[in-house]
Structure formats: structure tokens, C-alpha cells
Design a protein around this motif. Structure first.
Motif, mmCIF file in Angstrom:
data_model
loop_
_atom_site.group_PDB
_atom_site.id
_atom_site.type_symbol
_atom_site.label_atom_id
_atom_site.label_comp_id
_atom_site.label_asym_id
_atom_site.label_seq_id
_atom_site.Cartn_x
_atom_site.Cartn_y
_atom_site.Cartn_z
ATOM 1 N N ASN A 193 -9.349 2.545 -1.020
ATOM 2 C CA ASN A 193 -8.140 1.983 -1.614
ATOM 3 C C ASN A 193 -7.002 2.158 -0.611
ATOM 4 N N ILE A 194 -6.271 1.109 -0.352
ATOM 5 C CA ILE A 194 -5.250 1.153 0.693
ATOM 6 C C ILE A 194 -4.051 2.008 0.301
ATOM 7 N N SER A 195 -3.692 2.016 -0.974
ATOM 8 C CA SER A 195 -2.492 2.764 -1.374
ATOM 9 C C SER A 195 -2.584 3.158 -2.840
ATOM 10 N N GLU A 196 -1.824 4.196 -3.191
ATOM 11 C CA GLU A 196 -1.764 4.634 -4.581
ATOM 12 C C GLU A 196 -0.410 5.276 -4.839
ATOM 13 N N PHE A 197 0.102 5.080 -6.059
ATOM 14 C CA PHE A 197 1.377 5.679 -6.439
ATOM 15 C C PHE A 197 1.276 7.207 -6.470
ATOM 16 N N TYR A 198 2.405 7.845 -6.216
ATOM 17 C CA TYR A 198 2.464 9.307 -6.279
ATOM 18 C C TYR A 198 3.864 9.723 -6.723
ATOM 19 N N PRO A 199 3.965 10.672 -7.661
ATOM 20 C CA PRO A 199 2.868 11.235 -8.443
ATOM 21 C C PRO A 199 2.439 10.261 -9.535
ATOM 22 N N LEU A 200 1.198 10.382 -9.971
ATOM 23 C CA LEU A 200 0.663 9.465 -10.970
ATOM 24 C C LEU A 200 0.258 10.260 -12.201
ATOM 25 N N ASN A 201 0.884 9.952 -13.323
ATOM 26 C CA ASN A 201 0.529 10.633 -14.556
ATOM 27 C C ASN A 201 -0.914 10.341 -14.949
ATOM 28 N N LYS A 202 -1.491 11.217 -15.711
ATOM 29 C CA LYS A 202 -2.922 11.151 -16.025
ATOM 30 C C LYS A 202 -3.338 9.808 -16.603
ATOM 31 N N ASN A 203 -2.571 9.265 -17.529
ATOM 32 C CA ASN A 203 -2.966 8.028 -18.211
ATOM 33 C C ASN A 203 -2.267 6.782 -17.660
ATOM 34 N N ALA A 204 -1.513 6.941 -16.581
ATOM 35 C CA ALA A 204 -0.769 5.793 -16.041
ATOM 36 C C ALA A 204 -1.704 4.880 -15.254
ATOM 37 N N ARG A 205 -1.397 3.589 -15.273
ATOM 38 C CA ARG A 205 -2.160 2.610 -14.491
ATOM 39 C C ARG A 205 -1.667 2.632 -13.057
ATOM 40 N N GLY A 206 -2.581 2.905 -12.162
ATOM 41 C CA GLY A 206 -2.249 2.850 -10.752
ATOM 42 C C GLY A 206 -3.105 1.813 -10.059
ATOM 43 N N THR A 207 -3.055 1.780 -8.736
ATOM 44 C CA THR A 207 -3.838 0.794 -8.000
ATOM 45 C C THR A 207 -5.337 1.059 -8.122
ATOM 46 N N THR A 208 -5.719 2.342 -8.229
ATOM 47 C CA THR A 208 -7.138 2.660 -8.413
ATOM 48 C C THR A 208 -7.657 2.050 -9.707
ATOM 49 N N HIS A 209 -6.873 2.167 -10.742
ATOM 50 C CA HIS A 209 -7.239 1.586 -12.042
ATOM 51 C C HIS A 209 -7.397 0.078 -11.917
ATOM 52 N N ILE A 210 -6.479 -0.558 -11.187
ATOM 53 C CA ILE A 210 -6.539 -2.015 -11.031
ATOM 54 C C ILE A 210 -7.802 -2.419 -10.286
ATOM 55 N N LEU A 211 -8.120 -1.735 -9.187
ATOM 56 C CA LEU A 211 -9.326 -2.065 -8.422
ATOM 57 C C LEU A 211 -10.575 -1.918 -9.277
ATOM 58 N N ARG A 212 -10.592 -0.888 -10.101
ATOM 59 C CA ARG A 212 -11.748 -0.709 -10.985
ATOM 60 C C ARG A 212 -11.822 -1.816 -12.026
ATOM 61 N N GLU A 213 -10.679 -2.165 -12.585
ATOM 62 C CA GLU A 213 -10.644 -3.170 -13.654
ATOM 63 C C GLU A 213 -11.069 -4.541 -13.157
ATOM 64 N N TYR A 214 -10.642 -4.912 -11.953
ATOM 65 C CA TYR A 214 -10.882 -6.270 -11.460
ATOM 66 C C TYR A 214 -12.115 -6.392 -10.580
ATOM 67 N N LEU A 215 -12.629 -5.265 -10.063
ATOM 68 C CA LEU A 215 -13.758 -5.386 -9.140
ATOM 69 C C LEU A 215 -14.775 -4.261 -9.280
ATOM 70 N N LEU A 216 -14.380 -3.039 -9.011
ATOM 71 C CA LEU A 216 -15.336 -1.956 -8.784
ATOM 72 C C LEU A 216 -16.205 -1.655 -9.997
ATOM 73 N N ASP A 217 -15.629 -1.704 -11.201
ATOM 74 C CA ASP A 217 -16.417 -1.425 -12.399
ATOM 75 C C ASP A 217 -17.273 -2.611 -12.833
ATOM 76 N N LEU A 218 -17.143 -3.730 -12.132
ATOM 77 C CA LEU A 218 -17.872 -4.942 -12.515
ATOM 78 C C LEU A 218 -19.016 -5.263 -11.563
ATOM 79 N N VAL A 219 -19.188 -4.442 -10.529
ATOM 80 C CA VAL A 219 -20.253 -4.668 -9.550
ATOM 81 C C VAL A 219 -21.074 -3.384 -9.397
ATOM 82 N N ASP A 220 -22.072 -3.427 -8.513
ATOM 83 C CA ASP A 220 -23.014 -2.316 -8.401
ATOM 84 C C ASP A 220 -22.677 -1.340 -7.282
#
Length: 659
Positions: free
Chosen positions: A104-131
Motif C-alpha cells: 500500500n503506497i500510503s495510509e493515514f496516521y493516526p488511524l482509529n481502530k474502526n476508521a476507514r483508511g486506504t488499507t480498508h479501501i484496497l481490501r474493499e475494492y480489490l484485495l478481499d475479492l481476489v486470491d
């Protein structure tokens, strides 16, 4: 349903050979000012498919070499369509991510436990949908104390090095030319580090946190040096709001004020733009400087307006020498003299101006933008939010009403997420205060009142409003819209609230356009059968609400375009508060007097919830009415500088022809 018709709006204005040249020689001539390899696609969808196919080819190449494919991925909004195509290729069995490593190229800091960050977005749109294997996903998500950040960033760099570096980095160019969170001022030698975010970056991330104030003030990002050491890098830019910065990055000098310009120093970097984002590049905007042109009326007008700006002269004072000195000798050959060109363009622009936006009855309409008949006309003004009508074309709307046309206003979305909790609670407290006096203090009402009050009191970042709260906020917007329409003179029965379902998610992220949305618009068209339609033609954000609303109307028009009434209907596109149509595109210019401008301002001010406390005003300190007035005055000033009549303000429109 044709869901992306807005992406084709500019295709009839730009010859394909300007962005898809026939051979390498022509490409070299066209791109002589471009210092970065740049691919221009007709629209976002086509560009995304091309990028996804490149990534797919790279994955197959790495598999053939029996090594992992190492990708560095950004999470900007523009990347999402690429990820959608990658997921499609995976589901079709054309690629596998089992041997892919993602940083992942970048991520917000600090990031609260339940907040949506770039990692969450990558998982939602790509990483959790492939193998992809979980152990092959790395992200700069630092949970430690700030004093350990330097060590964390150094370890992230070492992890990249341990995989032999990055095969391909994919990210979106930001509105200031930033690469990921490498803000203007970032140095070429910078590596992974903690960055303080600019107000612009925080504003762009507001959709993740419901408001700019909730966006973290810093982020960890892979640095410029790290990006420039990747084997390949693809940076995309979609929409008109990337056009100005794309030109600076691609054709300007390398500068730390525009980090994307550093791509000029990468041996295998590519910028991928759609036509809207590429519109300021020389080969698209001023092609006469790099090639022989396919001249048409619009391009000639663009050239003459450009020449006026270069020389500082009005149209009728341009000379043969001005044309020859600035690369426009082709026009002299075509027309014989500067005078002949000047007169033609002056008259063309003069004929765009009309004080009768619905057509002037009993008048010769040969050179008028609108027909004299029928009169009066049935008119529908489509407004994406419950204030875009008055912000964007309030003067024209008042003219149409005053000139006795049967004007309907259709608000496509509720606009409820743009109402702050404080504005809503003002009404909730009012209802609570008068409930007993007017005898609606029932147990049900008091329970609902308490529930709403308690929810707002305890509301946390990322919480979705209760359905009743969204309803109340929608009613506030409706009330303001009705008040503004009443002030202008639109009949109450002609005010329509379409509540398109794609918008009603309760969050800033909206759903996809569906047949249901289109059919709601279509039903209104069939009910009114208008002679004239006005629709918001904002193309700056290819994923925004205005664009989706435009696509809904265009899709509905496409369904009825063969109906007899529709064949006699004209469709006019207006722009929002931030930008105006370029003058070479303007086909109807409606002058606004000082008095009419004050009336327009008053109608905008009826939308009280959208004044200072509205959550999406952005970093522009001007209020909506100020932005609108400045834009309208700027258009009038440009007409005056070209030697035409001087007006207080002008609202401009472009005709849409069903494809």
C-alpha cells in the motif's frame, strides 16, 4: 441502459488522431511539448481497461519468470475503476493474484481502530475479492507511538528492498499534482515518511470521514525517491479538475511544487488521462501549435479567443501578422484575410447572446440559440442537489419564469448528507418546544424526539445517520428548495423531488446508477413532455453525484429520443459553482443585469443549511453565491474583452445532442 453517456460528450469536438495518432511520426509531432509518456483515452472506463490489461500482462510475465509480481498500489478514487476491471479479469479466470505482493503506497496516521483508511479501501475494492495471500499484503499502518515512526518507515523501505523492489506502482495524481501523500514541496530524495497533510488533501479525503475536520492530519507515504526507483509507474488522472495540473506536470518544468512532474525523470513512467483531464495539453487544446488542424467552427473560435488572449486584443483588431506570428497562418489561407476570420467569429459569439433563453416569440430566430416556437414552452430544469438550479442558472431560471414559460424544477437527490447535525437539531428542538402547544406531544413523538437527540449527542466518526434523521435532513433541503422556487416564481405543483435511489445510502459513498434511477427521470419526462430541458453538465469529477445525475438524465433521454415530442426538444447543459464552459463551447449566453444578479443571490440564500455550516464547502472561502457571481462576472468580462457588449454577468449553456 446506456449508463455512461456523459463520457462521450466531448468526442465530437476532438479528432481521434490528436489522442490516437496513426503512426509514430505523427505521435512525435503531436507530443513535442510532452515530457512524460502520456496515453489519452476517450473515457475513464476505456483508460481503466487498458491499465488493468497492462497489470495483467505484468503478472503473467512475472509468473513466467517464476518470481513474485510486486505492486505498489494507491487507493485514490480514480484507481477504483481499475481495480474493478482487475477483479473482473480474476473472476473470468484470466489472472491470479496468488503470486502477487502488494505494498500500500500510503495510509493515514493516526488511524482509529474502526476508521476507514486506504488499507480498508484496497481490501474493499480489490484485495478481499481476489486470491492474494494475506501474508503478501503490506501496508504502512503504524499503530505505535510517534517516536517509533522513523524506524517503522525505514523497515517498510527494507521490506520493499527484500522483494527486489517494486515492479509497478499504480496511483492517481492528486489535484495539486501530488503523488499519493507526497504533497507539493516533497523532495526528489524523499523515502517512506510521515507527512503533514495539506487542507486540500484533507478535503479530498472528507468522503471517508464525513467531514474534513475528522480527517487525520498526517499520513505515512512511500516517498518520491522510492516511487522513482520502481521499474514502472502508471499515474492516472480522470476528469476536468485534473486538466490544469496535468498540463503543468507533463509539459512544464520539473518542480517540487508539482510532485507529479518528477515522473519526467523516470525512465518508464506513463500518465493515463481521459479526454477531460487531457483537455489542456497542447495537442488537445491548441493543436495548431503541433500539427495541421481539422478546422471546424468550434476549433476556429477556440483559436481566435486564444489569439486574443495572447495578443491582448479584441477580435476585430487582430491582424494578419498576429495570425502569422502565432501559428495560425492556416486560417489566413482558408479565409483569405484576418478580417474575414475576425468577422465570422465575432458574429458567431454575438449570436450566442440572448436575453430570451426560452426563445423570443414572433421574432426571426435564424441566428438565435433557441427557437421562437412553440411559445410558451414546457421546460424542465434538472438539479442534482436542491440548490444547483439557482446556484448555476438562477438568472436564466428567473428569466424563463418571467417570460411566461411553464417551468418545472426537478431535484434529483435529497441532498440530505449536506445538512449538518446542528442545522437539523435546530428544527428538532423547535418541534420539541411547540409539541405541547400544538397537541402533537404523543408518546410516539416524544420517544422519537428523544431517540434522535440521544443519537446526535453520542454520534461518533463514521456513524451512519438514522433513517429518520436522513428524512428530516431531506425535508430541510426540500423546504429550502420550495422557498427558493417560490421566490423565483415557479409554481408549487411544478417542483419535483425525484429522490433517486443511488444517492440514498446514508453515506458520502453512493451506489451505482440503475434502471430504477433512470426510470424515475423517464417517467417525469413522459409526464411533462418538455420542449426544453436544462441539465447539470459538470464533468470535472467522473465519479461525483453531478456526473451520475447527468448520466441518469441522458440515459432517460436515450430511451425516449425517438418519440415525436423529444425530436422537437432541446437539451441545454449548465455548469456548477466552480467552473464555466470554455467560451469556444458556449452556444447560449444569457446576460444578467445587476438587479437580476441580486435576485439570484437572494434565491441562493434561501438555502440556509448550505451557507457557512455546510460540510462540503471545501477550502474555497467564498460562499456559494459568491462563487456563482464571480464565475458569471468572469464570463461577462471575457465577452467584453473580446470586443462584445459589456454585461454585469452571464450564465452560459452548451447544447447536448442525443447520441
Amino acid at each position: 441502459m446506456k449508463a455512461h453517456l456523459s463520457s462521450q460528450i466531448k468526442l465530437d469536438r476532438i479528432p481521434k488522431r490528436y489522442y490516437r495518432p496513426n503512426d509514430a511520426f505523427e505521435l512525435t509531432a503531436l507530443t513535442r511539448f510532452e515530457k512524460i509518456n502520456t496515453e489519452i483515452d476517450e473515457g475513464t472506463e476505456e483508460g481503466s481497461v487498458h491499465i488493468a490489461n497492462e497489470i495483467s500482462d505484468l503478472i503473467h510475465k512475472c509468473n513466467a519468470e517464476n518470481r513474485p509480481c510486486v505492486l505498489a498500489l494507491g487507493a485514490g478514487l480514480g484507481t477504483h475503476t481499475v481495480y474493478k476491471d482487475l477483479v473482473r479479469l480474476y473472476k473470468e479466470g484470466k489472472i491470479s493474484f496468488s503470486n502477487v505482493v502488494v505494498f500500500n503506497i500510503s495510509e493515514f496516521y493516526p488511524l482509529n481502530k474502526n476508521a476507514r483508511g486506504t488499507t480498508h479501501i484496497l481490501r474493499e475494492y480489490l484485495l478481499d475479492l481476489v486470491d492474494i495471500k494475506p501474508e503478501n499484503i503490506f501496508t504502512p499502518l503504524a499503530n505505535g507511538e510517534k517516536e517509533n515512526i522513523f524506524e517503522f518507515c525505514r523497515d517498510y523501505e527494507k521490506k520493499i528492498e527484500s522483494y527486489g523492489g517494486i515492479d509497478l506502482a499504480l496511483l492517481e495524481m492528486g489535484p495539486l499534482g501530488n503523488l499519493a501523500f507526497n504533497e507539493p514541496g516533497s523532495q526528489i530524495g524523499s523515502t517512506t515518511r510521515l507527512m503533514l497533510l495539506s487542507s486540500e488533501s484533507r478535503h479530498n479525503a472528507a468522503s471517508l470521514y464525513n467531514s474534513t475536520e475528522n480527517v487525520p492530519g498526517s499520513a505515512i507515504t512511500i516517498g518520491i525517491s522510492t516511487l522513482l526507483t520502481t521499474k514502472r509507474i502508471i499515474v492516472m488522472g480522470w476528469g476536468e479538475n485534473r486538466a490544469a495540473i496535468a498540463k503543468e506536470a507533463i509539459e512544464g518544468c520539473v518542480s517540487d511544487s508539482i510532485p507529479a512532474s518528477y515522473l519526467q525523470q523516470h525512465k518508464d513512467a506513463k500518465m493515463v488521462l481521459d479526454l477531460s483531464a487531457a483537455e489542456n495539453l497542447t495537442r488537445i487544446s491548441t493543436p495548431w501549435l503541433v500539427t495541421s488542424c481539422e478546422w471546424n467552427d468550434k476549433l476556429i473560435r477556440r483559436a481566435i479567443v486564444w489569439l486574443c488572449k495572447i495578443t491582448g486584443k479584441p477580435i476585430l483588431k487582430l491582424t494578419n501578422k498576429d495570425y502569422n506570428d502565432n501559428g495560425l497562418s492556416e486560417l489566413l489561407a482558408l479565409f483569405g484575410s484576418a478580417y474575414n476570420v475576425n468577422i465570422k467569429i465575432f458574429n458567431d459569439l454575438q449570436h450566442t447572446i440572448t436575453g430570451w433563453p426560452g426563445g423570443k416569440p414572433n421574432a426571426d430566430d435564424t441566428f438565435r440559440p433557441e427557437r421562437a416556437t412553440p411559445y410558451p414552452k414546457k421546460v424542465i430544469v434538472f438539479s442534482p442537489h436542491p440548490d444547483d438550479d439557482v446556484i448555476s442558472m438562477g438568472g436564466t431560471l428567473k428569466r424563463l419564469v418571467d417570460q411566461h414559460h411553464d417551468v418545472h424544477v426537478a431535484y434529483e437527490t435529497s441532498g440530505n448528507i449536506a445538512v449538518g447535525d446542528e442545522d437539523m437539531m435546530r428544527y428538532v428542538m423547535l418541534m420539541g418546544g411547540i409539541a405541547k402547544k400544538f397537541h402533537f406531544d404523543t408518546p410516539e413523538f416524544l420517544a422519537k424526539h428523544a431517540e434522535i437527540t440521544e443519537f446526535v449527542k453520542n454520534k461518533k466518526e463514521g456513524d451512519i445517520d438514522l433513517a429518520d434523521i436522513r428524512y428530516l435532513k431531506g425535508q430541510i433541503r426540500q423546504g429550502e428548495a420550495r422557498t427558493a422556487c417560490n421566490y423565483i416564481g415557479v409554481k408549487p405543483e411544478n417542483v419535483h423531488f425525484l429522490q433517486l435511489p443511488f444517492y440514498e445510502t446514508g453515506t458520502i459513498k453512493k451506489g451505482e446508477l440503475t434502471e430504477t434511477d433512470k426510470n424515475i427521470v423517464k417517467d417525469l419526462l413522459l409526464k411533462v413532455k418538455p420542449d426544453q430541458i436544462f441539465v447539470a453538465g459538470d464533468l470535472a469529477d467522473p465519479h461525483g453525484t453531478h456526473r451520475v445525475c447527468l448520466d441518469a438524465v441522458l440515459a432517460a433521454i436515450d430511451d425516449v429520443k425517438e418519440d415525436e415530442w423529444m425530436k422537437n426538444c432541446r437539451v441545454w447543459m449548465y455548469r456548477g459553482a466552480w467552473a464555466e464552459w470554455e467560451i469556444d463551447h458556449i452556444e447560449m449566453a444569457v446576460p444578467i443585469s445587476p438587479e437580476e444578479l441580486r435576485q439570484k443571490r437572494n434565491s441562493i440564500l434561501k438555502h440556509q443549511s448550505q451557507m457557512e455550516s455546510a460540510p462540503f464547502l471545501g477550502d474555497d472561502e467564498r460562499l456559494f453565491w459568491q462563487r456563482a457571481e464571480d464565475r458569471n462576472k468572469a464570463t461577462a468580462n471575457l465577452y467584453a474583452q473580446l470586443g462584445l457588449a459589456s454585461y454585469e454577468a452571464i450564465e452560459a449553456f452548451v447544447e447536448y445532442h442525443p447520441l
